[in-house]
Design a protein around this motif. Structure first.
Motif, PDB file in Angstrom:
ATOM      1  N   ASP A  51     -56.543   1.636   5.157  1.00  0.00           N
ATOM      2  CA  ASP A  51     -55.737   2.816   4.897  1.00  0.00           C
ATOM      3  C   ASP A  51     -55.170   2.716   3.485  1.00  0.00           C
ATOM      4  OD1 ASP A  51     -54.363   5.168   5.251  1.00  0.00           O
ATOM      5  OD2 ASP A  51     -53.290   4.523   7.046  1.00  0.00           O
ATOM      6  N   PHE A  52     -54.527   3.806   3.011  1.00  0.00           N
ATOM      7  CA  PHE A  52     -53.879   3.768   1.708  1.00  0.00           C
ATOM      8  C   PHE A  52     -52.777   2.720   1.712  1.00  0.00           C
ATOM      9  CE2 PHE A  52     -55.791   7.984   1.427  1.00  0.00           C
ATOM     10  CZ  PHE A  52     -56.242   7.977   0.108  1.00  0.00           C
ATOM     11  N   PHE A 140     -58.194  12.020   7.731  1.00  0.00           N
ATOM     12  CA  PHE A 140     -56.761  12.076   7.418  1.00  0.00           C
ATOM     13  C   PHE A 140     -56.020  11.155   8.389  1.00  0.00           C
ATOM     14  CE2 PHE A 140     -53.337  15.042   5.730  1.00  0.00           C
ATOM     15  CZ  PHE A 140     -53.785  15.007   4.424  1.00  0.00           C
ATOM     16  N   THR A 141     -55.516  10.032   7.913  1.00  0.00           N
ATOM     17  CA  THR A 141     -54.840   9.065   8.782  1.00  0.00           C
ATOM     18  C   THR A 141     -53.413   9.507   9.077  1.00  0.00           C
ATOM     19  OG1 THR A 141     -53.966   7.758   6.951  1.00  0.00           O
ATOM     20  CG2 THR A 141     -56.199   7.226   7.706  1.00  0.00           C
ATOM     21  N   ALA A 142     -52.768   8.779   9.997  1.00  0.00           N
ATOM     22  CA  ALA A 142     -51.359   9.055  10.290  1.00  0.00           C
ATOM     23  C   ALA A 142     -50.510   8.895   9.040  1.00  0.00           C
ATOM     24  CB  ALA A 142     -50.865   8.125  11.399  1.00  0.00           C
ATOM     25  N   ALA A 147     -47.302  11.704   5.004  1.00  0.00           N
ATOM     26  CA  ALA A 147     -47.014  11.927   3.584  1.00  0.00           C
ATOM     27  C   ALA A 147     -47.159  13.400   3.230  1.00  0.00           C
ATOM     28  CB  ALA A 147     -47.938  11.067   2.726  1.00  0.00           C
ATOM     29  N   ALA A 148     -48.214  14.054   3.735  1.00  0.00           N
ATOM     30  CA  ALA A 148     -48.417  15.476   3.448  1.00  0.00           C
ATOM     31  C   ALA A 148     -47.305  16.315   4.060  1.00  0.00           C
ATOM     32  CB  ALA A 148     -49.776  15.928   3.974  1.00  0.00           C
ATOM     33  N   GLU A 149     -46.920  15.992   5.287  1.00  0.00           N
ATOM     34  CA  GLU A 149     -45.844  16.733   5.946  1.00  0.00           C
ATOM     35  C   GLU A 149     -44.551  16.639   5.139  1.00  0.00           C
ATOM     36  OE1 GLU A 149     -44.229  17.215  10.468  1.00  0.00           O
ATOM     37  OE2 GLU A 149     -44.411  15.160   9.700  1.00  0.00           O
ATOM     38  N   ARG A 150     -44.236  15.443   4.679  1.00  0.00           N
ATOM     39  CA  ARG A 150     -43.017  15.233   3.889  1.00  0.00           C
ATOM     40  C   ARG A 150     -43.123  15.962   2.544  1.00  0.00           C
ATOM     41  NH1 ARG A 150     -43.048  10.313   4.550  1.00  0.00           N
ATOM     42  NH2 ARG A 150     -44.245   9.707   2.705  1.00  0.00           N
ATOM     43  N   GLU A 175     -61.949   3.912  13.588  1.00  0.00           N
ATOM     44  CA  GLU A 175     -60.658   4.017  12.913  1.00  0.00           C
ATOM     45  C   GLU A 175     -60.717   5.225  11.977  1.00  0.00           C
ATOM     46  OE1 GLU A 175     -57.944   2.435  13.270  1.00  0.00           O
ATOM     47  OE2 GLU A 175     -58.480   0.644  14.430  1.00  0.00           O
ATOM     48  N   THR A 176     -59.640   5.960  11.911  1.00  0.00           N
ATOM     49  CA  THR A 176     -59.652   7.196  11.126  1.00  0.00           C
ATOM     50  C   THR A 176     -60.068   6.954   9.687  1.00  0.00           C
ATOM     51  OG1 THR A 176     -57.869   8.019  12.529  1.00  0.00           O
ATOM     52  CG2 THR A 176     -58.292   9.209  10.501  1.00  0.00           C
TER      53      THR A 176
END
Length: 278
Positions: A51-52, A140-142, A147-150, A175-176
């Protein structure tokens, strides 16, 4: 007879991650006559198989590929450049994009620079979206979603709902973050984007936001707008629209949704959307 492909109206540049073919295909597909598209590539700041992680702002700012791409694109006498990549900006937070664009423009010899998140923000405000329904790519991971929502909430555009595109049974045990690495981007079909976005739209959403420069969604824009009566904004659509505005080209007949032609769409009855997921 071959048509004139010289950018006599405008030339736009895009920065694209190293294994993403979608932004060029979609932006070229939308570009009006007399507009050309020129690209440079950079290595994804996300390490394959993970993930990032780490400081995403620094990863973009310090990327030698992006620096080189900006310098090279800056020599092409372009009208605008767009960074077609949103995840790092979302993780860096609201306010990062403006600073990045300012510094990137200097690196590009003064050519104006924007980013996909900035373009999507301006596009949603232009078409009147204030409560977007997020339709995110299957990779698009959790972490990316949070992060996008925020990011969008901090900019005054909280999500009315969200769904992650489902590639099907063969991908659900992955895994996503592996989906993109394993080539899931090549399996996206616009008709399935249309179906899943339509079925998941909450009644209180006033538009659909589809981020992800590598998410093939162009063909789904107009059918969704016609059938649901709400505007749709996608990453690549917004990137071209923003670059054309920066170049002073205001073409309204290229058939890529309300963002370009500003048609007034009748909102479907709330009762028709009742029971949709929120």
């Amino acid at each position: 007879m071959t048509s004139d492909t010289w950018g006599w109206r405008a030339r736009v540049g895009i920065l694209v991650i190293h294994k993403d073919a979608v932004p060029e295909a979609e932006i070229w597909g939308m570009a009006p006559p007399g507009v050309t598209v020129h690209s440079a590539r950079f290595a994804s700041p996300r390490t394959p198989g993970s993930d990032f992680q780490g400081d995403q702002a620094a990863a973009l700012v310090e990327s030698p590929d992006i620096a080189r791409g900006l310098e090279q694109l800056g020599q092409l006498r372009l009208d605008a450049i767009c960074l077609c990549f949103g995840s790092s900006s979302f993780l860096a937070g609201a306010g990062f994009d403006e600073l990045f664009a300012e510094q990137a423009s200097l690196r590009a010899g003064g050519t104006p620079v924007t980013t996909a998140p900035l373009a999507m923000l301006d596009a949603m405000r232009t078409v009147g979206i204030s409560r977007p329904h997020l339709v995110s790519p299957p990779w698009f991971t959790a972490t990316s979603y949070a992060a996008a929502e925020r990011y969008f909430a901090d900019c005054g555009l909280p999500f009315a709902g969200q769904m992650r595109f489902d590639l099907g049974a063969g991908w659900r045990d992955r895994e996503t973050y592996e989906i993109y690495d394993l080539g899931g981007q090549w399996e996206v079909r616009p008709e399935e984007v249309y179906r899943q976005a339509r079925e998941s739209l909450p009644a209180h959403a006033d538009g659909i936001l589809i981020p992800g420069s590598g998410f093939r969604t162009l063909e789904a824009i107009e059918p969704l707008e016609r059938d649901l009566g709400v505007p749709v904004v996608t990453s690549n659509q917004a990137c071209l629209w923003q670059c054309l505005r920066m170049a002073g080209v205001r073409d309204t007949g290229i058939g890529t949704g309300r963002l370009f032609d500003h048609r007034e769409l009748p909102r479907v009855r709330e009762s028709a959307l009742s029971g949709k997921a929120s």
